[in-house]
Design a protein around this motif. Structure first.
Motif, PDB file in Angstrom:
ATOM      1  N   ALA A 239       0.811  -1.223   0.000  1.00  0.00           N
ATOM      2  CA  ALA A 239       0.000   0.000   0.000  1.00  0.00           C
ATOM      3  C   ALA A 239       0.836   1.260   0.000  1.00  0.00           C
ATOM      4  O   ALA A 239       0.471   2.259  -0.639  1.00  0.00           O
ATOM      5  CB  ALA A 239      -0.932  -0.011   1.214  1.00  0.00           C
ATOM      6  N   ALA A 240       1.969   1.239   0.711  1.00  0.00           N
ATOM      7  CA  ALA A 240       2.726   2.475   0.929  1.00  0.00           C
ATOM      8  C   ALA A 240       4.078   2.501   0.233  1.00  0.00           C
ATOM      9  O   ALA A 240       4.714   3.565   0.179  1.00  0.00           O
ATOM     10  CB  ALA A 240       2.936   2.684   2.435  1.00  0.00           C
ATOM     11  N   GLY A 241       4.522   1.366  -0.283  1.00  0.00           N
ATOM     12  CA  GLY A 241       5.853   1.283  -0.868  1.00  0.00           C
ATOM     13  C   GLY A 241       6.871   0.837   0.171  1.00  0.00           C
ATOM     14  O   GLY A 241       6.688   1.088   1.370  1.00  0.00           O
TER      15      GLY A 241
ATOM     16  N   HIS B 252      -8.314  -1.646   6.254  1.00  0.00           N
ATOM     17  CA  HIS B 252      -6.935  -1.955   5.889  1.00  0.00           C
ATOM     18  C   HIS B 252      -6.079  -2.332   7.099  1.00  0.00           C
ATOM     19  O   HIS B 252      -4.888  -2.585   6.957  1.00  0.00           O
ATOM     20  CB  HIS B 252      -6.303  -0.780   5.149  1.00  0.00           C
ATOM     21  N   LEU B 253      -6.660  -2.342   8.306  1.00  0.00           N
ATOM     22  CA  LEU B 253      -5.990  -2.760   9.548  1.00  0.00           C
ATOM     23  C   LEU B 253      -4.833  -1.856   9.953  1.00  0.00           C
ATOM     24  O   LEU B 253      -3.970  -2.258  10.731  1.00  0.00           O
ATOM     25  CB  LEU B 253      -5.488  -4.213   9.440  1.00  0.00           C
ATOM     26  N   MET B 254      -4.850  -0.624   9.478  1.00  0.00           N
ATOM     27  CA  MET B 254      -3.809   0.336   9.856  1.00  0.00           C
ATOM     28  C   MET B 254      -4.433   1.534  10.557  1.00  0.00           C
ATOM     29  O   MET B 254      -5.618   1.829  10.370  1.00  0.00           O
ATOM     30  CB  MET B 254      -3.041   0.796   8.616  1.00  0.00           C
ATOM     31  N   PRO B 255      -3.648   2.252  11.362  1.00  0.00           N
ATOM     32  CA  PRO B 255      -4.163   3.478  11.981  1.00  0.00           C
ATOM     33  C   PRO B 255      -4.600   4.496  10.925  1.00  0.00           C
ATOM     34  O   PRO B 255      -4.044   4.549   9.822  1.00  0.00           O
ATOM     35  CB  PRO B 255      -2.963   4.001  12.774  1.00  0.00           C
ATOM     36  N   GLN B 256      -5.582   5.286  11.301  1.00  0.00           N
ATOM     37  CA  GLN B 256      -6.066   6.365  10.439  1.00  0.00           C
ATOM     38  C   GLN B 256      -5.696   7.690  11.105  1.00  0.00           C
ATOM     39  O   GLN B 256      -6.232   8.039  12.155  1.00  0.00           O
ATOM     40  CB  GLN B 256      -7.574   6.247  10.250  1.00  0.00           C
TER      41      GLN B 256
ATOM     42  N   CYS C 148      -7.358  10.730  14.709  1.00  0.00           N
ATOM     43  CA  CYS C 148      -6.267   9.834  15.108  1.00  0.00           C
ATOM     44  C   CYS C 148      -6.937   8.635  15.753  1.00  0.00           C
ATOM     45  O   CYS C 148      -7.309   8.658  16.934  1.00  0.00           O
ATOM     46  CB  CYS C 148      -5.336  10.567  16.072  1.00  0.00           C
ATOM     47  N   THR C 149      -7.127   7.554  14.967  1.00  0.00           N
ATOM     48  CA  THR C 149      -7.972   6.463  15.438  1.00  0.00           C
ATOM     49  C   THR C 149      -7.600   5.151  14.740  1.00  0.00           C
ATOM     50  O   THR C 149      -6.633   5.092  13.989  1.00  0.00           O
ATOM     51  CB  THR C 149      -9.459   6.818  15.193  1.00  0.00           C
TER      52      THR C 149
ATOM     53  N   PHE D   9       0.944   7.963   6.855  1.00  0.00           N
ATOM     54  CA  PHE D   9      -0.281   7.183   6.965  1.00  0.00           C
ATOM     55  C   PHE D   9      -1.310   7.528   5.888  1.00  0.00           C
ATOM     56  O   PHE D   9      -2.426   7.003   5.907  1.00  0.00           O
ATOM     57  CB  PHE D   9      -0.901   7.381   8.355  1.00  0.00           C
ATOM     58  N   LYS D  10      -0.944   8.394   4.944  1.00  0.00           N
ATOM     59  CA  LYS D  10      -1.894   8.823   3.911  1.00  0.00           C
ATOM     60  C   LYS D  10      -2.467   7.662   3.096  1.00  0.00           C
ATOM     61  O   LYS D  10      -3.660   7.679   2.747  1.00  0.00           O
ATOM     62  CB  LYS D  10      -1.230   9.843   2.979  1.00  0.00           C
ATOM     63  N   PRO D  11      -1.681   6.611   2.767  1.00  0.00           N
ATOM     64  CA  PRO D  11      -2.283   5.495   2.015  1.00  0.00           C
ATOM     65  C   PRO D  11      -3.371   4.751   2.786  1.00  0.00           C
ATOM     66  O   PRO D  11      -4.109   3.958   2.196  1.00  0.00           O
ATOM     67  CB  PRO D  11      -1.080   4.570   1.747  1.00  0.00           C
ATOM     68  N   PHE D  12      -3.468   5.008   4.075  1.00  0.00           N
ATOM     69  CA  PHE D  12      -4.426   4.291   4.921  1.00  0.00           C
ATOM     70  C   PHE D  12      -5.470   5.291   5.441  1.00  0.00           C
ATOM     71  O   PHE D  12      -5.496   5.645   6.607  1.00  0.00           O
ATOM     72  CB  PHE D  12      -3.694   3.608   6.074  1.00  0.00           C
ATOM     73  N   GLY D  13      -6.313   5.733   4.539  1.00  0.00           N
ATOM     74  CA  GLY D  13      -7.226   6.814   4.857  1.00  0.00           C
ATOM     75  C   GLY D  13      -8.535   6.353   5.453  1.00  0.00           C
ATOM     76  O   GLY D  13      -8.704   5.195   5.873  1.00  0.00           O
ATOM     77  N   LEU D  14      -9.503   7.271   5.468  1.00  0.00           N
ATOM     78  CA  LEU D  14     -10.820   7.007   6.037  1.00  0.00           C
ATOM     79  C   LEU D  14     -11.708   6.328   4.997  1.00  0.00           C
ATOM     80  O   LEU D  14     -12.730   6.862   4.561  1.00  0.00           O
ATOM     81  CB  LEU D  14     -11.448   8.317   6.522  1.00  0.00           C
TER      82      LEU D  14
END
Length: 426
Positions: free
Chosen positions: A86-88, A344-348, A359-360, A391-396
Protein backbone atom coordinates in the motif's frame (compact mmCIF):
# COMPACT_ATOMS: atom_id res chain seq x y z
CA UNK A 1 -16.95 -13.82 39.13
CA UNK A 2 -17.68 -10.10 38.78
CA UNK A 3 -18.68 -8.16 35.65
CA UNK A 4 -18.00 -5.66 34.19
CA UNK A 5 -15.47 -4.46 36.77
CA UNK A 6 -11.88 -4.51 35.52
CA UNK A 7 -8.60 -5.32 37.17
CA UNK A 8 -7.12 -2.04 35.97
CA UNK A 9 -9.85 0.11 37.47
CA UNK A 10 -9.71 -1.84 40.71
CA UNK A 11 -5.94 -1.30 40.97
CA UNK A 12 -5.62 2.22 39.59
CA UNK A 13 -3.36 4.45 41.67
CA UNK A 14 -5.18 7.71 40.89
CA UNK A 15 -8.91 7.72 41.61
CA UNK A 16 -9.36 11.41 40.83
CA UNK A 17 -12.67 12.33 39.24
CA UNK A 18 -12.92 15.33 36.98
CA UNK A 19 -15.93 17.61 36.56
CA UNK A 20 -18.16 17.75 33.52
CA UNK A 21 -17.87 20.80 31.32
CA UNK A 22 -20.18 23.65 32.34
CA UNK A 23 -20.27 26.99 30.57
CA UNK A 24 -18.18 28.22 27.65
CA UNK A 25 -14.43 27.80 27.18
CA UNK A 26 -12.05 28.96 24.48
CA UNK A 27 -8.76 27.23 23.62
CA UNK A 28 -6.38 26.71 20.77
CA UNK A 29 -6.95 22.95 20.39
CA UNK A 30 -9.84 20.75 21.49
CA UNK A 31 -9.26 17.01 21.89
CA UNK A 32 -12.37 14.82 21.76
CA UNK A 33 -11.56 11.55 23.54
CA UNK A 34 -9.56 10.89 26.71
CA UNK A 35 -7.74 7.72 25.66
CA UNK A 36 -4.08 7.26 24.76
CA UNK A 37 -4.22 9.02 21.38
CA UNK A 38 -6.02 12.05 22.75
CA UNK A 39 -3.96 12.36 25.92
CA UNK A 40 -0.66 11.94 24.05
CA UNK A 41 -1.67 14.69 21.62
CA UNK A 42 -2.72 16.91 24.53
CA UNK A 43 0.49 16.19 26.45
CA UNK A 44 2.74 17.19 23.58
CA UNK A 45 0.73 20.35 22.89
CA UNK A 46 0.68 21.32 26.58
CA UNK A 47 4.44 20.79 26.76
CA UNK A 48 4.75 23.33 23.92
CA UNK A 49 2.59 25.85 25.76
CA UNK A 50 -0.53 25.41 23.61
CA UNK A 51 -3.88 25.85 25.37
CA UNK A 52 -5.70 22.54 25.16
CA UNK A 53 -9.02 21.13 26.36
CA UNK A 54 -9.88 17.40 26.46
CA UNK A 55 -13.52 16.29 26.47
CA UNK A 56 -14.11 12.68 27.56
CA UNK A 57 -17.59 11.15 27.44
CA UNK A 58 -16.89 8.76 30.35
CA UNK A 59 -13.65 8.93 32.36
CA UNK A 60 -9.97 9.07 31.46
CA UNK A 61 -8.94 5.68 30.05
CA UNK A 62 -12.50 4.31 29.98
CA UNK A 63 -12.12 2.69 26.55
CA UNK A 64 -9.67 0.17 25.15
CA UNK A 65 -6.71 2.42 26.02
CA UNK A 66 -7.17 1.80 29.74
CA UNK A 67 -8.26 -1.85 29.89
CA UNK A 68 -6.23 -3.73 27.27
CA UNK A 69 -3.57 -6.40 27.64
CA UNK A 70 -0.87 -3.86 28.49
CA UNK A 71 1.59 -4.99 25.77
CA UNK A 72 3.92 -2.30 24.36
CA UNK A 73 5.79 -3.67 21.33
CA UNK A 74 6.60 -2.59 17.76
CA UNK A 75 4.45 -3.35 14.75
CA UNK A 76 0.93 -2.86 13.49
CA UNK A 77 -2.21 -4.99 13.30
CA UNK A 78 -1.36 -5.96 9.72
CA UNK A 79 1.85 -7.39 8.30
CA UNK A 80 4.81 -5.68 6.69
CA UNK A 81 4.07 -7.08 3.22
CA UNK A 82 0.58 -5.58 3.17
CA UNK A 83 1.97 -2.24 4.37
CA UNK A 84 4.66 -2.27 1.67
CA UNK A 85 2.08 -3.01 -1.04
CA UNK A 86 0.00 0.00 0.00
CA UNK A 87 2.73 2.48 0.93
CA UNK A 88 5.85 1.28 -0.87
CA UNK A 89 8.90 -0.39 0.69
CA UNK A 90 10.63 2.82 1.81
CA UNK A 91 7.54 4.17 3.55
CA UNK A 92 6.83 0.74 5.04
CA UNK A 93 10.27 0.82 6.62
CA UNK A 94 9.65 4.34 7.92
CA UNK A 95 6.34 3.24 9.40
CA UNK A 96 7.92 0.33 11.22
CA UNK A 97 10.55 2.66 12.63
CA UNK A 98 7.70 4.86 13.88
CA UNK A 99 6.22 1.86 15.69
CA UNK A 100 9.57 1.29 17.43
CA UNK A 101 9.66 4.99 18.28
CA UNK A 102 6.21 4.60 19.84
CA UNK A 103 7.56 1.97 22.24
CA UNK A 104 10.45 4.22 23.18
CA UNK A 105 8.13 7.21 23.60
CA UNK A 106 5.93 5.38 26.12
CA UNK A 107 8.97 4.14 28.03
CA UNK A 108 10.53 7.62 28.10
CA UNK A 109 7.25 9.17 29.26
CA UNK A 110 7.12 6.69 32.14
CA UNK A 111 10.72 7.55 33.06
CA UNK A 112 10.29 11.31 32.73
CA UNK A 113 7.07 11.44 34.74
CA UNK A 114 8.22 8.81 37.24
CA UNK A 115 5.15 6.62 36.75
CA UNK A 116 6.09 3.83 39.15
CA UNK A 117 2.47 2.65 39.21
CA UNK A 118 2.74 1.66 35.53
CA UNK A 119 4.55 -1.44 36.88
CA UNK A 120 6.76 -1.79 33.81
CA UNK A 121 8.02 -5.31 33.17
CA UNK A 122 10.46 -5.82 30.25
CA UNK A 123 10.17 -8.63 27.73
CA UNK A 124 7.50 -9.98 25.39
CA UNK A 125 7.72 -13.50 23.99
CA UNK A 126 6.01 -14.45 20.71
CA UNK A 127 5.57 -18.22 20.62
CA UNK A 128 4.79 -20.65 17.80
CA UNK A 129 2.00 -23.19 18.09
CA UNK A 130 3.62 -25.21 15.30
CA UNK A 131 7.21 -26.31 14.71
CA UNK A 132 8.84 -23.55 12.62
CA UNK A 133 12.07 -22.27 14.07
CA UNK A 134 13.72 -21.49 10.73
CA UNK A 135 11.08 -18.88 9.87
CA UNK A 136 11.67 -17.15 13.21
CA UNK A 137 15.42 -17.09 12.69
CA UNK A 138 14.94 -15.58 9.24
CA UNK A 139 12.65 -12.90 10.66
CA UNK A 140 15.07 -12.10 13.48
CA UNK A 141 17.93 -11.78 10.98
CA UNK A 142 15.85 -9.38 8.83
CA UNK A 143 14.97 -7.22 11.84
CA UNK A 144 18.62 -7.00 12.84
CA UNK A 145 19.73 -6.21 9.29
CA UNK A 146 16.98 -3.75 8.34
CA UNK A 147 16.29 -2.01 11.65
CA UNK A 148 19.25 -2.79 13.91
CA UNK A 149 16.65 -4.34 16.20
CA UNK A 150 17.54 -7.42 18.25
CA UNK A 151 15.14 -10.29 18.83
CA UNK A 152 16.28 -13.32 20.84
CA UNK A 153 15.54 -16.76 19.37
CA UNK A 154 14.45 -19.49 21.79
CA UNK A 155 14.40 -23.12 20.71
CA UNK A 156 11.74 -25.58 21.78
CA UNK A 157 13.55 -26.75 24.90
CA UNK A 158 14.18 -23.17 26.03
CA UNK A 159 10.56 -22.21 25.46
CA UNK A 160 9.25 -25.19 27.39
CA UNK A 161 11.59 -24.49 30.27
CA UNK A 162 9.69 -21.21 30.72
CA UNK A 163 6.23 -22.30 29.58
CA UNK A 164 5.33 -25.78 30.82
CA UNK A 165 3.21 -26.95 27.91
CA UNK A 166 3.62 -29.08 24.82
CA UNK A 167 1.50 -26.60 22.82
CA UNK A 168 4.45 -24.28 22.16
CA UNK A 169 7.53 -24.78 20.04
CA UNK A 170 10.00 -21.99 19.22
CA UNK A 171 9.74 -18.30 20.13
CA UNK A 172 11.21 -14.86 19.61
CA UNK A 173 11.75 -12.75 22.69
CA UNK A 174 11.77 -8.97 22.35
CA UNK A 175 13.84 -7.53 25.24
CA UNK A 176 13.06 -3.94 24.17
CA UNK A 177 9.29 -4.45 24.40
CA UNK A 178 7.51 -4.37 27.75
CA UNK A 179 4.14 -4.68 29.44
CA UNK A 180 2.51 -2.41 31.97
CA UNK A 181 -0.61 -1.16 33.75
CA UNK A 182 -2.12 0.98 30.95
CA UNK A 183 -4.74 2.81 33.03
CA UNK A 184 -2.18 4.02 35.59
CA UNK A 185 -0.02 5.25 32.72
CA UNK A 186 -2.94 7.16 31.18
CA UNK A 187 -4.03 8.75 34.42
CA UNK A 188 -0.49 9.93 35.14
CA UNK A 189 -0.33 11.49 31.68
CA UNK A 190 -3.67 13.22 32.36
CA UNK A 191 -2.30 14.64 35.62
CA UNK A 192 0.74 16.01 33.79
CA UNK A 193 -1.45 17.67 31.16
CA UNK A 194 -3.35 19.43 33.94
CA UNK A 195 -0.12 20.41 35.70
CA UNK A 196 0.96 22.09 32.47
CA UNK A 197 -2.29 24.05 32.25
CA UNK A 198 -4.42 21.78 30.06
CA UNK A 199 -8.02 21.12 31.06
CA UNK A 200 -9.74 17.71 31.07
CA UNK A 201 -13.47 17.23 31.53
CA UNK A 202 -15.09 13.84 32.17
CA UNK A 203 -18.72 12.91 31.62
CA UNK A 204 -18.68 15.43 28.78
CA UNK A 205 -19.80 13.76 25.58
CA UNK A 206 -19.89 16.06 22.56
CA UNK A 207 -23.51 16.20 21.41
CA UNK A 208 -23.11 18.43 18.35
CA UNK A 209 -20.39 20.42 16.70
CA UNK A 210 -19.77 23.05 14.04
CA UNK A 211 -16.54 22.39 12.19
CA UNK A 212 -16.69 24.33 8.91
CA UNK A 213 -15.72 27.80 10.09
CA UNK A 214 -12.39 29.15 11.27
CA UNK A 215 -13.72 28.79 14.81
CA UNK A 216 -14.69 25.21 15.66
CA UNK A 217 -17.46 24.68 18.21
CA UNK A 218 -18.27 21.58 20.25
CA UNK A 219 -21.34 21.40 22.47
CA UNK A 220 -21.85 19.12 25.46
CA UNK A 221 -24.97 18.78 27.60
CA UNK A 222 -24.04 21.81 29.69
CA UNK A 223 -21.15 23.47 27.93
CA UNK A 224 -19.47 24.76 24.80
CA UNK A 225 -15.84 24.77 23.69
CA UNK A 226 -14.63 27.15 20.98
CA UNK A 227 -11.30 26.23 19.42
CA UNK A 228 -9.11 26.91 16.45
CA UNK A 229 -8.57 23.19 15.88
CA UNK A 230 -10.26 19.94 16.87
CA UNK A 231 -8.74 16.44 17.08
CA UNK A 232 -11.07 13.42 17.23
CA UNK A 233 -9.50 10.46 19.07
CA UNK A 234 -12.58 8.48 20.11
CA UNK A 235 -11.58 5.01 18.87
CA UNK A 236 -14.07 2.19 19.18
CA UNK A 237 -16.54 4.42 21.00
CA UNK A 238 -16.91 6.92 18.16
CA UNK A 239 -20.54 7.93 17.71
CA UNK A 240 -22.32 9.40 14.71
CA UNK A 241 -21.15 12.96 15.41
CA UNK A 242 -18.76 12.90 12.44
CA UNK A 243 -20.23 10.50 9.90
CA UNK A 244 -17.08 10.23 7.78
CA UNK A 245 -15.15 9.01 10.81
CA UNK A 246 -17.87 6.69 12.08
CA UNK A 247 -18.16 4.97 8.69
CA UNK A 248 -14.40 4.40 8.40
CA UNK A 249 -13.90 1.78 11.11
CA UNK A 250 -15.47 -1.32 12.63
CA UNK A 251 -16.06 -1.50 16.39
CA UNK A 252 -14.60 -4.84 17.46
CA UNK A 253 -14.97 -6.22 20.99
CA UNK A 254 -12.13 -8.07 22.70
CA UNK A 255 -12.16 -9.92 26.01
CA UNK A 256 -9.89 -10.28 29.02
CA UNK A 257 -10.09 -12.34 32.19
CA UNK A 258 -8.18 -12.32 35.47
CA UNK A 259 -7.55 -15.40 37.58
CA UNK A 260 -7.69 -15.73 41.33
CA UNK A 261 -4.38 -15.34 43.22
CA UNK A 262 -2.52 -18.68 43.20
CA UNK A 263 1.21 -18.03 42.70
CA UNK A 264 2.42 -21.53 43.49
CA UNK A 265 -0.03 -23.15 41.09
CA UNK A 266 0.75 -20.58 38.40
CA UNK A 267 4.49 -21.31 38.70
CA UNK A 268 3.85 -24.92 37.72
CA UNK A 269 2.83 -23.60 34.30
CA UNK A 270 4.46 -20.22 33.69
CA UNK A 271 8.05 -19.63 34.84
CA UNK A 272 8.70 -16.22 33.28
CA UNK A 273 7.66 -12.64 33.85
CA UNK A 274 7.64 -11.99 30.09
CA UNK A 275 4.28 -11.33 28.47
CA UNK A 276 3.26 -14.06 26.04
CA UNK A 277 1.46 -13.98 22.70
CA UNK A 278 1.04 -16.85 20.28
CA UNK A 279 1.30 -16.72 16.49
CA UNK A 280 -2.32 -17.48 15.68
CA UNK A 281 -4.29 -14.69 14.06
CA UNK A 282 -7.07 -15.61 16.47
CA UNK A 283 -4.56 -16.11 19.23
CA UNK A 284 -4.15 -15.61 22.96
CA UNK A 285 -2.07 -13.14 24.92
CA UNK A 286 -1.37 -13.19 28.63
CA UNK A 287 0.96 -12.08 31.38
CA UNK A 288 1.45 -12.41 35.12
CA UNK A 289 0.35 -9.48 37.26
CA UNK A 290 0.70 -8.55 40.93
CA UNK A 291 4.21 -10.04 41.18
CA UNK A 292 3.12 -13.35 39.73
CA UNK A 293 0.03 -13.72 41.92
CA UNK A 294 -2.46 -13.84 39.03
CA UNK A 295 -2.73 -14.36 35.27
CA UNK A 296 -4.31 -11.75 33.04
CA UNK A 297 -5.41 -13.63 29.90
CA UNK A 298 -6.91 -12.07 26.78
CA UNK A 299 -8.14 -13.10 23.39
CA UNK A 300 -11.21 -13.67 21.24
CA UNK A 301 -12.97 -10.97 19.29
CA UNK A 302 -16.58 -10.46 18.33
CA UNK A 303 -18.29 -7.91 16.10
CA UNK A 304 -21.37 -7.70 18.27
CA UNK A 305 -22.01 -7.51 21.99
CA UNK A 306 -21.35 -10.80 23.72
CA UNK A 307 -21.56 -11.91 27.31
CA UNK A 308 -18.23 -11.45 29.12
CA UNK A 309 -19.20 -14.48 31.22
CA UNK A 310 -19.55 -16.69 28.15
CA UNK A 311 -16.33 -15.39 26.61
CA UNK A 312 -14.52 -15.82 29.93
CA UNK A 313 -15.45 -19.50 29.83
CA UNK A 314 -13.92 -19.70 26.35
CA UNK A 315 -10.77 -17.93 27.50
CA UNK A 316 -10.49 -20.20 30.51
CA UNK A 317 -10.92 -23.26 28.29
CA UNK A 318 -8.09 -21.95 26.11
CA UNK A 319 -5.90 -21.44 29.18
CA UNK A 320 -6.54 -24.90 30.58
CA UNK A 321 -6.06 -26.71 27.24
CA UNK A 322 -2.72 -24.91 26.92
CA UNK A 323 -1.84 -25.58 30.57
CA UNK A 324 -3.84 -28.57 31.90
CA UNK A 325 -2.15 -28.11 35.31
CA UNK A 326 -4.12 -24.84 35.70
CA UNK A 327 -7.56 -26.49 35.69
CA UNK A 328 -8.03 -25.82 39.43
CA UNK A 329 -7.36 -22.10 38.84
CA UNK A 330 -10.55 -20.06 39.10
CA UNK A 331 -11.50 -16.96 37.11
CA UNK A 332 -12.20 -13.93 39.28
CA UNK A 333 -12.91 -11.10 36.82
CA UNK A 334 -13.71 -10.70 33.14
CA UNK A 335 -14.39 -7.67 30.97
CA UNK A 336 -14.61 -6.51 27.39
CA UNK A 337 -13.82 -3.35 25.48
CA UNK A 338 -14.33 -1.94 21.99
CA UNK A 339 -11.40 -1.43 19.63
CA UNK A 340 -11.58 0.35 16.28
CA UNK A 341 -10.37 -1.49 13.19
CA UNK A 342 -10.11 0.03 9.72
CA UNK A 343 -10.64 -2.20 6.70
CA UNK A 344 -6.93 -1.95 5.89
CA UNK A 345 -5.99 -2.76 9.55
CA UNK A 346 -3.81 0.34 9.86
CA UNK A 347 -4.16 3.48 11.98
CA UNK A 348 -6.07 6.36 10.44
CA UNK A 349 -4.22 9.62 11.08
CA UNK A 350 -4.69 12.89 9.25
CA UNK A 351 -6.64 16.07 8.61
CA UNK A 352 -10.25 15.53 7.50
CA UNK A 353 -10.75 19.20 6.65
CA UNK A 354 -8.95 22.41 7.61
CA UNK A 355 -8.46 22.41 11.35
CA UNK A 356 -10.22 19.06 11.91
CA UNK A 357 -7.94 16.09 12.64
CA UNK A 358 -8.46 12.41 13.41
CA UNK A 359 -6.27 9.83 15.11
CA UNK A 360 -7.97 6.46 15.44
CA UNK A 361 -8.24 2.77 14.38
CA UNK A 362 -5.43 1.31 16.51
CA UNK A 363 -7.15 -2.00 17.24
CA UNK A 364 -4.98 -5.02 17.84
CA UNK A 365 -1.66 -3.24 18.39
CA UNK A 366 -2.54 -0.06 20.13
CA UNK A 367 -0.23 1.08 22.92
CA UNK A 368 2.79 1.87 20.77
CA UNK A 369 1.00 3.04 17.62
CA UNK A 370 -1.61 5.08 19.49
CA UNK A 371 1.12 6.92 21.36
CA UNK A 372 3.12 7.66 18.23
CA UNK A 373 -0.08 8.66 16.41
CA UNK A 374 -0.84 11.29 19.03
CA UNK A 375 2.76 12.49 18.90
CA UNK A 376 2.61 12.87 15.10
CA UNK A 377 -0.63 14.85 15.21
CA UNK A 378 0.91 17.18 17.81
CA UNK A 379 4.01 17.60 15.64
CA UNK A 380 1.82 18.58 12.70
CA UNK A 381 -0.21 21.06 14.74
CA UNK A 382 2.99 22.60 16.09
CA UNK A 383 4.54 22.82 12.62
CA UNK A 384 7.38 20.52 13.65
CA UNK A 385 6.94 17.77 11.05
CA UNK A 386 4.62 16.26 8.47
CA UNK A 387 5.44 12.68 9.40
CA UNK A 388 1.73 11.94 9.78
CA UNK A 389 1.63 11.85 5.96
CA UNK A 390 3.22 8.41 6.08
CA UNK A 391 -0.28 7.18 6.97
CA UNK A 392 -1.89 8.82 3.91
CA UNK A 393 -2.28 5.49 2.02
CA UNK A 394 -4.43 4.29 4.92
CA UNK A 395 -7.23 6.81 4.86
CA UNK A 396 -10.82 7.01 6.04
CA UNK A 397 -12.12 4.37 3.64
CA UNK A 398 -15.62 3.04 4.20
CA UNK A 399 -15.45 -0.04 6.43
CA UNK A 400 -18.57 -1.66 4.99
CA UNK A 401 -21.16 -0.99 7.69
CA UNK A 402 -23.14 -4.05 8.80
CA UNK A 403 -21.77 -6.03 5.87
CA UNK A 404 -18.25 -5.15 6.99
CA UNK A 405 -18.99 -6.37 10.50
CA UNK A 406 -20.40 -9.64 9.15
CA UNK A 407 -17.37 -10.09 6.91
CA UNK A 408 -15.01 -9.41 9.81
CA UNK A 409 -16.72 -11.99 12.01
CA UNK A 410 -16.71 -14.60 9.23
CA UNK A 411 -13.04 -13.87 8.57
CA UNK A 412 -12.24 -14.34 12.26
CA UNK A 413 -14.05 -17.68 12.34
CA UNK A 414 -12.18 -18.72 9.19
CA UNK A 415 -8.86 -17.82 10.80
CA UNK A 416 -9.81 -19.76 13.92
CA UNK A 417 -10.54 -22.81 11.76
CA UNK A 418 -7.24 -22.41 9.90
CA UNK A 419 -5.39 -22.17 13.21
CA UNK A 420 -7.12 -25.34 14.40
CA UNK A 421 -6.25 -27.34 11.28
CA UNK A 422 -2.66 -26.06 11.24
CA UNK A 423 -2.11 -27.20 14.80
CA UNK A 424 -3.63 -30.60 14.14
CA UNK A 425 -1.30 -31.08 11.18
CA UNK A 426 1.78 -30.08 13.19
Amino acid sequence: MRYPDTYYRRTMADAKTRPALAGTLECDTLIVGGGLAGLTTALQLARAGVSVVVLEAESVGFGASGRNGGFVSPGFATGSEAIARAAGPDNARALHLLSIEGVDFVRETIRTLGIADAHVQPGIMSVLRQDGGDSLKTYADAMRRDYDYTLEFLGKDAVRSHLKTDRYFQALRDPNAFHMHPLNYLRAVAAEIERLGGQIFEGSAVTRCALDGAEKQAHTANGLVKARRVVFTTGGYTGSLVGKLKRAFLPIATYVMLTEPAPELIRTAIATRDAIGDNRRAGDYYRLVENGERILWGGRITTRAASPAALARELRREMTTTYPQLKPLKTELAWSGLMSYARHLMPQIGEMQPGVWHCTAFGGHGLNTTAIGGKLVAEALLGQSDRYRLFKPFGLVWAGGYAGLATAQLTYWKLQAQDWWRERAA
